[in-house]
Every structure is written in C-alpha cells, then in structure tokens.
Scaffold this motif. Structure first.
Motif, mmCIF file in Angstrom:
data_model
loop_
_atom_site.group_PDB
_atom_site.id
_atom_site.type_symbol
_atom_site.label_atom_id
_atom_site.label_comp_id
_atom_site.label_asym_id
_atom_site.label_seq_id
_atom_site.Cartn_x
_atom_site.Cartn_y
_atom_site.Cartn_z
ATOM 1 N N ASP A 49 -13.338 -7.736 5.591
ATOM 2 C CA ASP A 49 -14.364 -8.331 6.442
ATOM 3 C C ASP A 49 -15.514 -8.889 5.593
ATOM 4 O O ASP A 49 -15.440 -10.027 5.146
ATOM 5 C CB ASP A 49 -14.853 -7.351 7.509
ATOM 6 C CG ASP A 49 -14.947 -5.906 7.023
ATOM 7 O OD1 ASP A 49 -15.839 -5.650 6.199
ATOM 8 O OD2 ASP A 49 -14.144 -5.073 7.452
ATOM 9 N N VAL A 50 -16.525 -8.087 5.328
ATOM 10 C CA VAL A 50 -17.695 -8.581 4.583
ATOM 11 C C VAL A 50 -17.290 -9.194 3.251
ATOM 12 O O VAL A 50 -17.780 -10.269 2.866
ATOM 13 C CB VAL A 50 -18.720 -7.460 4.363
ATOM 14 C CG1 VAL A 50 -19.872 -7.950 3.484
ATOM 15 C CG2 VAL A 50 -19.265 -6.962 5.706
ATOM 16 N N VAL A 64 -21.071 -13.719 7.118
ATOM 17 C CA VAL A 64 -21.866 -12.638 7.694
ATOM 18 C C VAL A 64 -23.099 -13.250 8.349
ATOM 19 O O VAL A 64 -23.746 -14.137 7.773
ATOM 20 C CB VAL A 64 -22.300 -11.625 6.623
ATOM 21 C CG1 VAL A 64 -23.221 -10.560 7.251
ATOM 22 C CG2 VAL A 64 -21.077 -10.964 5.996
ATOM 23 N N LYS A 97 -25.403 -11.218 -0.325
ATOM 24 C CA LYS A 97 -24.172 -10.421 -0.289
ATOM 25 C C LYS A 97 -23.692 -10.147 -1.699
ATOM 26 O O LYS A 97 -23.784 -11.007 -2.587
ATOM 27 C CB LYS A 97 -23.068 -11.166 0.474
ATOM 28 C CG LYS A 97 -21.856 -10.305 0.824
ATOM 29 C CD LYS A 97 -20.716 -11.121 1.408
ATOM 30 C CE LYS A 97 -19.830 -11.675 0.315
ATOM 31 N NZ LYS A 97 -18.549 -12.221 0.840
ATOM 32 N N CYS A 150 -25.731 -6.694 11.889
ATOM 33 C CA CYS A 150 -24.943 -7.642 11.119
ATOM 34 C C CYS A 150 -23.628 -7.876 11.857
ATOM 35 O O CYS A 150 -23.201 -7.062 12.682
ATOM 36 C CB CYS A 150 -24.682 -7.144 9.697
ATOM 37 S SG CYS A 150 -23.762 -5.594 9.567
ATOM 38 N N SER A 202 -19.664 -9.681 10.988
ATOM 39 C CA SER A 202 -18.797 -10.297 9.995
ATOM 40 C C SER A 202 -17.498 -10.773 10.617
ATOM 41 O O SER A 202 -16.910 -10.089 11.450
ATOM 42 C CB SER A 202 -18.474 -9.300 8.876
ATOM 43 O OG SER A 202 -17.566 -9.868 7.944
ATOM 44 N N THR A 219 -13.537 -11.412 10.197
ATOM 45 C CA THR A 219 -12.565 -10.604 9.457
ATOM 46 C C THR A 219 -11.270 -11.360 9.200
ATOM 47 O O THR A 219 -10.997 -12.387 9.818
ATOM 48 C CB THR A 219 -12.225 -9.309 10.211
ATOM 49 O OG1 THR A 219 -11.249 -9.592 11.217
ATOM 50 C CG2 THR A 219 -13.446 -8.683 10.859
#
Lengths: 119, 110
Positions: B28-29, B35, B68, B90, B92, B94
């Motif tokens: 994800d992130v 993000v 990030k 937050c 994100s 994915t």
C-alpha cells in the motif's frame, strides 16, 4: 462548484438491505471521475467501501465485497449503494465522494448521512 | 486488510510543528506515491489536505506538507494554530486496487 448529497433511511432493521443514494450537482457523473462511498462508525475511523466509474467498472473493499453493490443513474445524476445483510456493526455515518479523474483519492465529499441498524 | 497505523493522538503548542505518521506495507503506502491526507472536524465530512504524498490542492494552507519514506508517509503541520485541532486520516491506494485508511490521529493544540 461540485456538491454531493446523500439520502436514504436513517434506520435499518437487522438483516435488511441498506439503500443509499448520492445526488451530484455542479458536475455530471458521466464525466471521467470515479464515484464512491466511505463510512465511519460512531467514534471510530473511516472505512473505504468502494467506488464506481461511469464506464461501469467497480471496485469494492474485499471485506465487504460479498454484500456491496454500486450503480449509477445518469438520467438523475445520481449514484447508489446497496449493502446487504445489515447488522449492528454496520451502524455508521455514510459519505459519498467524488474521486479525481485518475481515481486515486476522493476530493469532494458529501456531508454524510447517519444509518443506524436496530430492530 | 488492516488499517494503516497512525498514532492515536499528538499534541503541540501554537506556533510549533507536529508530524503525524502513517505506516503501511509494501502493498500500500510503499507501493505507490498515492497517499492522501484528510482533516476532519467533529460531525463534519473530511476535507482533503494532501494528495500524491506531497501535493496540496488549491486553497490548502502551505503550513500542511506531506512526505514519504519506504512504507511510512507523514503529514507535517507547521506554525500550529488553534484551528488545526481536529482528526487527521491518511489514505493509501493499494496493489489490490482498493484503498486503506489510517486509524486516525487526534491533534490537540495546547
């Protein structure tokens, strides 16, 4: 200015299907945007439910996928959410949202509608 | 899929800077620079602050910035003001073509 407004029942009986509608003004849902739903249980965080594109493509949260259906009504400039088999844990504020054209983040949100699941 | 990890609360005094972290995984992130961050006041809808890790929509104060590193994204608020007291989330994209929110962080301005 794009505005979204959720509508639907404030109270749902356990095991019933929730039906919510989001009416869009200031933009057409046939534009190249994604349109989706996010919920927030009382006192808790946000949960992504899913989204739909004008083309008909849909993506849903894997944990809700078996119970969720989203659709568009271009004649009314609305999109809808159906969530089956509602239980008390589904009690939440439900937000509809527009995503920017790539579909990677919601940039315009409705004010939200509270749905309580109770007999 | 578990929510992204954010501190439950942070606090700071007016004029100071604070940073809120958002930790996920390589799915994800860490997978994309996708993000976004949202500010939410009580009983209000979230408002976007940051997208694509560090981009600011027009109209958002430049006191808000994002960054990030690997699987952790961060939101920094500089020159803290009383009006910044709110919840922050937050979000994100994915690798499963879905989204994950962080658990949310309550910011208190002392």
């Amino acid at each position: 200015q794009v505005q979204l407004q959720e509508s639907g029942p404030g109270l749902v009986t356990p095991s019933d299907t929730l039906s919510l509608t989001c009416t869009v003004s200031g933009s057409f849902i046939s534009n190249n945007n994604w349109w989706g739903w996010i919920r927030q249980p009382p006192g808790k965080g946000l949960e992504w439910i899913g989204y739909i594109h004008y083309s008909g493509s849909t993506y849903y949260n894997p944990s809700l996928k078996s119970r969720v259906t989203m659709s568009l009504d271009t004649s009314k400039n609305q999109f809808s959410l159906k969530l089956k088999s509602m239980t008390a844990v589904d009690t939440a504020v439900f937000y509809c949202a527009r995503y920017e054209t790539r579909g990677y983040y919601p940039d315009v949100w409705g004010k939200g509608t509270t749905v309580t699941v109770s007999s | 899929q578990s929510a992204l990890t954010q501190p439950a609360s942070v606090s700071g005094s007016p004029g100071q800077s604070i940073t809120i972290s958002c930790t996920g995984t390589s799915s994800d992130v860490g997978a994309y620079n996708l993000v976004s961050w949202y500010q939410q006041y009580p009983d209000k809808a979230p408002k976007i602050l940051i997208y694509d890790v560090s981009a600011r929509p027009s109209g958002v104060s430049n006191r808000f910035s994002g960054s990030k590193s690997a699987n952790t994204a961060s939101l920094t608020i500089s020159g803290l003001q009383a009006e910044d007291e709110a919840d922050y989330y937050c979000l994100s994209y994915t690798t499963s073509t879905s989204f994950l929110f962080g658990g949310g962080t309550k910011l208190t301005v002392l």
